[in-house]
Scaffold this motif. Sequence first.
Motif, PDB file in Angstrom:
ATOM      1  N   ASN A 146     -11.178   9.354  -5.322  1.00 14.21           N
ATOM      2  CA  ASN A 146     -12.479   9.025  -4.763  1.00 14.21           C
ATOM      3  C   ASN A 146     -12.428   7.761  -3.911  1.00 14.21           C
ATOM      4  N   GLY A 147     -11.632   6.786  -4.335  1.00 11.89           N
ATOM      5  CA  GLY A 147     -11.690   5.472  -3.709  1.00 11.89           C
ATOM      6  C   GLY A 147     -10.601   5.160  -2.705  1.00 11.89           C
ATOM      7  N   TYR A 148      -9.558   6.003  -2.621  1.00 11.31           N
ATOM      8  CA  TYR A 148      -8.439   5.713  -1.728  1.00 11.31           C
ATOM      9  C   TYR A 148      -8.200   6.884  -0.782  1.00 11.31           C
ATOM     10  N   ARG A 149      -7.630   6.566   0.364  1.00  8.06           N
ATOM     11  CA  ARG A 149      -7.404   7.571   1.403  1.00  8.06           C
ATOM     12  C   ARG A 149      -6.020   7.391   2.001  1.00  8.06           C
ATOM     13  N   ALA A 150      -5.304   8.495   2.172  1.00 11.71           N
ATOM     14  CA  ALA A 150      -3.981   8.448   2.791  1.00 11.71           C
ATOM     15  C   ALA A 150      -4.123   8.308   4.306  1.00 11.71           C
ATOM     16  N   HIS A 175       0.812  -1.223   0.000  1.00  9.91           N
ATOM     17  CA  HIS A 175       0.000   0.000   0.000  1.00  9.91           C
ATOM     18  C   HIS A 175       0.845   1.272   0.000  1.00  9.91           C
ATOM     19  N   THR A 176       2.119   1.172  -0.326  1.00  8.22           N
ATOM     20  CA  THR A 176       3.013   2.325  -0.290  1.00  8.22           C
ATOM     21  C   THR A 176       2.933   3.102  -1.594  1.00  8.22           C
ATOM     22  N   TYR A 177       2.785   4.412  -1.475  1.00  7.73           N
ATOM     23  CA  TYR A 177       2.638   5.303  -2.626  1.00  7.73           C
ATOM     24  C   TYR A 177       4.016   5.681  -3.173  1.00  7.73           C
ATOM     25  N   ARG A 178       4.101   5.778  -4.499  1.00 13.97           N
ATOM     26  CA  ARG A 178       5.332   6.241  -5.137  1.00 13.97           C
ATOM     27  C   ARG A 178       4.975   7.058  -6.360  1.00 13.97           C
ATOM     28  N   ASN A 179       5.575   8.261  -6.455  1.00 13.74           N
ATOM     29  CA  ASN A 179       5.398   9.085  -7.649  1.00 13.74           C
ATOM     30  C   ASN A 179       6.180   8.507  -8.808  1.00 13.74           C
ATOM     31  N   VAL A 180       5.610   8.585 -10.004  1.00 13.64           N
ATOM     32  CA  VAL A 180       6.360   8.315 -11.225  1.00 13.64           C
ATOM     33  C   VAL A 180       6.104   9.482 -12.164  1.00 13.64           C
ATOM     34  N   SER A 181       7.071   9.787 -12.995  1.00 11.78           N
ATOM     35  CA  SER A 181       6.993  10.998 -13.822  1.00 11.78           C
ATOM     36  C   SER A 181       6.379  10.695 -15.183  1.00 11.78           C
ATOM     37  N   ASP A 182       5.045  10.677 -15.226  1.00 12.99           N
ATOM     38  CA  ASP A 182       4.313  10.479 -16.481  1.00 12.99           C
ATOM     39  C   ASP A 182       4.913   9.330 -17.281  1.00 12.99           C
ATOM     40  N   GLN A 186       1.594  14.919  -2.690  1.00 10.81           N
ATOM     41  CA  GLN A 186       1.242  16.294  -2.312  1.00 10.81           C
ATOM     42  C   GLN A 186       0.117  16.204  -1.296  1.00 10.81           C
ATOM     43  N   THR A 187       0.339  16.743  -0.080  1.00  9.84           N
ATOM     44  CA  THR A 187      -0.644  16.568   0.980  1.00  9.84           C
ATOM     45  C   THR A 187      -1.677  17.676   1.037  1.00  9.84           C
ATOM     46  N   GLY A 188      -1.533  18.721   0.250  1.00  6.27           N
ATOM     47  CA  GLY A 188      -2.540  19.770   0.174  1.00  6.27           C
ATOM     48  C   GLY A 188      -3.144  19.822  -1.213  1.00  6.27           C
ATOM     49  N   ASP A 189      -4.408  20.203  -1.305  1.00  4.94           N
ATOM     50  CA  ASP A 189      -5.054  20.275  -2.606  1.00  4.94           C
ATOM     51  C   ASP A 189      -4.398  21.331  -3.487  1.00  4.94           C
ATOM     52  N   THR A 190      -4.053  22.473  -2.913  1.00  2.00           N
ATOM     53  CA  THR A 190      -3.414  23.552  -3.669  1.00  2.00           C
ATOM     54  C   THR A 190      -2.266  24.113  -2.860  1.00  2.00           C
ATOM     55  N   PRO A 191      -1.205  24.583  -3.513  1.00  2.00           N
ATOM     56  CA  PRO A 191      -0.097  25.193  -2.780  1.00  2.00           C
ATOM     57  C   PRO A 191      -0.541  26.451  -2.053  1.00  2.00           C
ATOM     58  N   GLN A 192       0.180  26.774  -0.986  1.00  2.00           N
ATOM     59  CA  GLN A 192      -0.082  27.981  -0.224  1.00  2.00           C
ATOM     60  C   GLN A 192       0.680  29.147  -0.853  1.00  2.00           C
ATOM     61  N   ARG A 220     -11.023   3.533   0.592  1.00  3.30           N
ATOM     62  CA  ARG A 220     -11.695   4.460   1.492  1.00  3.30           C
ATOM     63  C   ARG A 220     -12.883   3.849   2.235  1.00  3.30           C
ATOM     64  N   ARG A 221     -13.652   3.005   1.574  1.00  5.21           N
ATOM     65  CA  ARG A 221     -14.920   2.558   2.159  1.00  5.21           C
ATOM     66  C   ARG A 221     -14.983   1.052   2.389  1.00  5.21           C
TER      67      ARG A 221
END
Length: 588
Positions: A155-159, A109-116, A525-531, A189-190
């Motif tokens: 929609n279906g997954y939650r950190a 269940h570990t998340y990893r970014n990949v570049s497109d 990215q833990t926020g929806d939009t940057p500050q 998520r559910r």
Amino acid sequence: MPADGPPEPVEFPQGAAAQDLQVRVFPVEPHPGADPVDLLAGFLDASNADEANYSTALKYLTADARKRWRPDAGVAVLASKGRTPPKGDGDATDITVTGSQVAQLDAKHTYRNVSDLPYRQKFTFVKETQGPDKGEWRIDQLPDGLIVDLTNFNNGYRAVHRYFYAAGDPSVHAGPPQVLVPDPIYLRRRIDPLTAAAQALAEGPSDWLSGAVETAFLHGVEVVGPVSMSDSQVAAVKVSAVDFASQPLLCRRMADQLFYTLADQQPKRQLERLDLSGAKGSCSVDASQTQQIAPGVLAGGDAGAQQYFQLDGGQLMQTQGDSDGKPVLGTLGKPGQPGRPNPAAIAVRRDGGAAAVVGADRRTLTVVVIGDGDRTAAPLVTVHPAQPDQGLASPSWDGRQNLWVVDRDPVTPRVLMVRGETVVTAQIDGLNGLTVRELRISSDGTRVALRTVDASGASALMLGLVVHSGSPVNPQVAIVGLRPLAPKMSEIASFSWADTDQLLVLGNEPNKLQQLHYIGTDGSQTGDTPQPGGDSMLSVSASETLTGGDLAPPVLAVSSNKQIYRLLGNQWREVTGQHHGAFFSYPG
């Protein structure tokens, strides 16, 4: 669905609960006579539906494929998805799913970014020759795991987090108790999230984190049955094959891990108690009993929420809230001598009892006590930089009073750990020609964020694991498992730990203005939009310490004209009074 009549407005619920409103997806079985194109679409939809055992998705497969397919092998997250036209004869045909992959979950269940990353996976369809589906197209060959687009993934997954103990350090006689370290994962998520989280904890840490943590869960121990939660916020968990009657300490250590893992699933972490039972025996823990090993407990508590800045005259000031602040006790709280430049960098220890000071010429590192008296100390590290942008930089304290600093010597660059009066050069694996320019160590001391540069001067943010070895007489330390944290950022101005599992990064994405980004230790990215982060901001500081109501203290910043700010909500507010300084930061 109505077949006629005027459109009518749909009223959505209002309030906080509406913010978590999610679409629930129900699977649909294959319909008779469906061709391979329709079957593929139906299968992908059914495998993304809110169904625990994928029973509907399995109906799209041949009998043999149902036995082979492993849906829990991982998740490929695609930003765009397409398919090739069917190719084959009358008895078998192939369709390839294509797309641009942006992330992946592994079997743990570990998340990893990949570049497109270009994505291609082939599905083979055959006509069933026997059984109730005789004559119908079914999928016979397919990749293990799931294929999910970004919308369905969000929609279906939650950190969430599971928690493991920081590994012991053989190079110290004794120290603070083992604290819990978060291991971020994504769960459906559910689909009974409490039981799923407990099972994920029992499976052990992610492959990356495993080198720096330990677990009380013995090999082969599994969660038995669903995890229950009472109306009074008491969780009950049962595990297999463990005799807690003869091992009460093991029961307590497992219960501590479960307590924080399940509390992470609850709104505002509201979990009153956890009851754990095994094959024999049981134990219970509550929040008051687990405080000593809680995540972030080494961040300093109330002392970790204090704020420090240095006046142009050289005085180190301490403040909190809207107060003007007061000079710290001791040498650092006194005005500097005329003609003597201020230190190049100061890092206050997490308990507020001392500060690491890098001299103005970046040649020396000294630890100065904050308190009564005028005691001065000899430098612990001395170097001889040839240029102003070389020498010592970026002092940073973990919660075990280990001090870390970067020596930016262009010939022999080093990362140093200072423990007492002992200086240890850290071995760093996987730099591959990169040079470390800055670092920030987590309060638990298990992970370190590094800003590196390559030969062209391009910067990158990396995260590494800290592994201690050796003995108290000869301590050794290594930074291993380096991985990129913000691959899409082209410039990084400043960064700071903002929680036990995330960093605050001030920087630029290509062709964008400088902004503040919250980035998880798994790279998500833990926020929806940057500050907002103005171009004039030079440095930022955040804290792992939580204040009342589990709120994080405000972000602190210093601008190019030495004005200091706090970020309150989404607005930068100047600190009251004529305060200017080279830094404004939290301990650590």
